[in-house]
Design an enzyme around this catalytic site. Structure first.
Site, PDB file in Angstrom:
ATOM      1  N   SER A 136       0.856  -1.180   0.000  1.00 53.69           N
ATOM      2  CA  SER A 136       0.000   0.000   0.000  1.00 53.69           C
ATOM      3  C   SER A 136       0.893   1.232   0.000  1.00 53.69           C
ATOM      4  CB  SER A 136      -0.883  -0.037   1.255  1.00 53.69           C
ATOM      5  OG  SER A 136      -1.589   1.171   1.408  1.00 53.69           O
ATOM      6  N   LYS A 162      -1.238  -0.987  -4.262  1.00 52.18           N
ATOM      7  CA  LYS A 162      -2.418  -0.198  -3.855  1.00 52.18           C
ATOM      8  C   LYS A 162      -1.992   1.248  -3.735  1.00 52.18           C
ATOM      9  CE  LYS A 162      -4.846   0.178   0.529  1.00 52.18           C
ATOM     10  NZ  LYS A 162      -5.521  -0.595   1.596  1.00 52.18           N
ATOM     11  N   LYS A 164      -2.923   5.069  -2.632  1.00 53.30           N
ATOM     12  CA  LYS A 164      -3.832   5.918  -1.863  1.00 53.30           C
ATOM     13  C   LYS A 164      -4.222   7.091  -2.751  1.00 53.30           C
ATOM     14  CE  LYS A 164      -3.902   3.876   2.158  1.00 53.30           C
ATOM     15  NZ  LYS A 164      -5.151   3.502   2.840  1.00 53.30           N
ATOM     16  N   ASP A 189      -7.280   3.230  -2.974  1.00 53.52           N
ATOM     17  CA  ASP A 189      -7.967   3.337  -1.681  1.00 53.52           C
ATOM     18  C   ASP A 189      -8.140   4.810  -1.352  1.00 53.52           C
ATOM     19  OD1 ASP A 189      -8.968   3.109   0.872  1.00 53.52           O
ATOM     20  OD2 ASP A 189      -7.234   2.051   1.718  1.00 53.52           O
ATOM     21  N   GLU A 214     -11.273   0.962  -3.210  1.00 52.44           N
ATOM     22  CA  GLU A 214     -11.534   0.729  -1.792  1.00 52.44           C
ATOM     23  C   GLU A 214     -12.106   1.978  -1.123  1.00 52.44           C
ATOM     24  OE1 GLU A 214      -8.141  -1.144   0.072  1.00 52.44           O
ATOM     25  OE2 GLU A 214      -8.767  -0.534   2.089  1.00 52.44           O
ATOM     26  N   ASP A 239     -13.793  -1.134   3.469  1.00 53.64           N
ATOM     27  CA  ASP A 239     -12.861  -1.244   4.590  1.00 53.64           C
ATOM     28  C   ASP A 239     -13.569  -0.628   5.802  1.00 53.64           C
ATOM     29  OD1 ASP A 239     -10.871  -0.638   6.487  1.00 53.64           O
ATOM     30  OD2 ASP A 239      -9.363  -0.014   5.046  1.00 53.64           O
ATOM     31  N   LYS A 263      -9.964  -6.310   8.491  1.00 56.22           N
ATOM     32  CA  LYS A 263      -8.926  -5.946   9.461  1.00 56.22           C
ATOM     33  C   LYS A 263      -9.451  -6.408  10.808  1.00 56.22           C
ATOM     34  CE  LYS A 263      -7.349  -1.824   7.001  1.00 56.22           C
ATOM     35  NZ  LYS A 263      -7.402  -0.347   6.977  1.00 56.22           N
ATOM     36  N   GLY A 291      -4.213  -4.080   6.370  1.00 52.73           N
ATOM     37  CA  GLY A 291      -3.216  -3.776   7.393  1.00 52.73           C
ATOM     38  C   GLY A 291      -3.398  -2.376   7.936  1.00 52.73           C
TER      39      GLY A 291
HETATM   40  O1  OSB Z   1      -7.083   2.127   4.650  1.00 48.51           O
HETATM   41  O2  OSB Z   1      -6.036   0.318   4.459  1.00 48.51           O
HETATM   42  C1  OSB Z   1      -6.118   1.435   4.941  1.00 48.51           C
HETATM   43  C2  OSB Z   1      -2.969   2.193   6.979  1.00 48.51           C
HETATM   44  C3  OSB Z   1      -3.507   2.905   8.030  1.00 48.51           C
HETATM   45  C4  OSB Z   1      -4.858   3.168   8.036  1.00 48.51           C
HETATM   46  C5  OSB Z   1      -5.682   2.711   6.998  1.00 48.51           C
HETATM   47  C6  OSB Z   1      -5.149   1.958   5.956  1.00 48.51           C
HETATM   48  C7  OSB Z   1      -3.761   1.726   5.942  1.00 48.51           C
HETATM   49  C8  OSB Z   1      -3.072   1.019   4.869  1.00 48.51           C
HETATM   50  C9  OSB Z   1      -1.769   0.347   5.222  1.00 48.51           C
HETATM   51  O3  OSB Z   1      -3.444   1.028   3.712  1.00 48.51           O
HETATM   52  C10 OSB Z   1      -1.666  -1.052   4.762  1.00 48.51           C
HETATM   53  C11 OSB Z   1      -0.500  -1.785   5.413  1.00 48.51           C
HETATM   54  O4  OSB Z   1      -0.458  -1.936   6.659  1.00 48.51           O
HETATM   55  O5  OSB Z   1       0.387  -2.224   4.676  1.00 48.51           O
HETATM   56 MG    MG Z   2      -8.384   1.032   3.382  1.00 43.87          MG
END
Ligand code: OSB
Ligand code: MG
Length: 374
Positions: A136, A162, A164, A189, A214, A239, A263, A291
């Site tokens: 990510s 992924k 952001k 995401d 996402e 999520d 999660k 994660g």
């Molecule tokens: O939206 O998935 C998410 C990290 C902190 C808060 C929200 C998210 C995330 C990540 C990190 O996308 C994913 C990872 O731990 O590798």
């Molecule tokens: Mg997410």
């Protein structure tokens, strides 16, 4: 088992690289480490993923500390015996605060697996020996730098990227990445940064052959996501909106998504995660493990869940060095050249906690004992 003590460590670790999402930029990551100990001295470890501020969810390190110390611990200590399947019922008296509840529940799962001398993955019903690893990537200062990071992660073997996104860092960026890499698996995401008024942006993203989009809309929403899903060919993945197995059922009945990111912290622990996994499998929804930039302890729990047979997309579970210079577990989590992480075959989460380092990192520590509460 009978829980004799619950130890809490509030730690803060510097990220190897700042992580920026639509809700903010993180240079450090704070969390609570939880260690439970039973009457025969078996230890179970887990991690509470509530952050410094109420940005991803309303829970924070401070609220979780308060809820664990003042409400969860007394309820757990009151029980003569607890196990991973009954502790949820005990904690269901507390409304919300899933991250706080999950951390204690998951530590109890680790202890149970260690009592049975079996890997956590096995007692959860996991079957995979290796789990698929994705990465990510946060919002970067410019597209060129983003492309450099993507190329580095692809060289390491990660099986999907992924990105952001947020308003102003979306269609143009994703288009560039797609042009550079026509064949790789890409998903985005938004962490709830859009509304249906941004439909035009979302329809543009729909053309970029993405694995999924996402959580584009509200963090608590199912209804508008359902409207949006009916207008897109790209699967939506939820999520933030999925906080319980019941939410997963509602999302499916409403057609709010075709994929769910589990999660365990968000949904209240491993038992709820298993229920969502099983439901997704039965309902034909895609499912993978998300994660929260976990330390090696939290990651151990994620790896165990990702070994479940129904997981059918790459997970947000990367190697230790992608998150931290030095992880708090031994051995650190590493990526195999084929973009997978091997599921440990040692008891519990299957790695050793570097307790000296944990003590050193602790900003705050407390030991809650059964004897102090009764
Ligand atoms: O939206 O998935 C998410 C990290 C902190 C808060 C929200 C998210 C995330 C990540 C990190 O996308 C994913 C990872 O731990 O590798
Ligand atoms: Mg997410």
């Amino acid at each position: 088992m009978e829980i004799e003590s619950i130890e809490l460590y509030h730690i803060r670790m510097k990220l190897a690289h700042p992580f920026e999402t639509s809700f903010g930029r993180q240079v450090y990551r704070s969390c609570i480490l939880v260690k439970v100990e039973d009457e025969s001295g078996v230890e179970g470890w887990a991690e509470c993923v509530a952050g410094r501020g109420p940005w991803y969810s309303y829970e924070t390190v401070e609220t979780a500390w308060h809820i664990i110390r003042d409400f969860i611990a007394p309820l757990v200590f009151k029980e003569k015996q607890v196990n991973p399947l009954t502790v949820n019922r005990v904690l269901s008296k507390i409304r919300g605060h899933n991250m706080a509840k999950a951390s204690v529940e998951m530590a109890i799962w680790d202890a149970e697996a260690k009592i049975r001398k079996q890997p956590l993955s096995v007692i959860l019903g996991g079957e995979k020996e290796k789990i698929e690893s994705g990465v990510s990537i946060g919002i970067q200062k410019d597209i060129d730098y983003l492309l450099k990071r993507i190329s580095m992660f692809l060289d390491q073997g990660y099986r999907r990227i992924k990105l952001k996104i947020k308003p102003g860092w979306d269609v143009e960026v994703v288009k560039r990445v797609r042009k550079e890499y026509p064949d790789i698996r890409i998903q985005v995401d938004a962490n709830a940064a859009y509304t249906l008024r941004d439909l035009r942006v979302l329809l543009e993203l729909d053309k970029l052959d993405l694995l999924m989009i996402e959580q584009p809309l509200g963090y608590d929403d199912l209804i508008y996501h359902s409207k949006l899903q009916s207008m897109l060919k790209t699967p939506l993945c939820l999520d933030e909106s999925i906080k319980s197995p019941e939410d997963a059922v509602k999302a499916n009945l409403l057609g709010s998504c075709r994929i769910i990111n589990i999660k365990p912290g968000r949904v209240g622990g491993h038992r709820a995660s298993l229920m969502i996994h099983d439901y997704c499998t039965l309902a034909g929804l895609g499912v993978w493990i998300g994660g929260m930039l976990e330390t090696g302890i939290g990651r151990g729990h994620l790896v165990a869940l990702a070994s479940l047979p129904g997981i059918n997309y790459p997970n947000d579970i990367s190697a230790s060095d992608r998150y931290y210079e030095e992880d708090i577990v031994e051995p650190p989590w590493t990526l195999n050249p084929d973009g997978t992480i091997s599921v440990p075959n040692k008891p519990g989460i299957g790695i050793k906690v570097k307790t000296d380092l944990v003590e050193e990192l602790a900003l705050k520590k407390t030991v809650l004992r059964k004897s102090d509460y009764t």
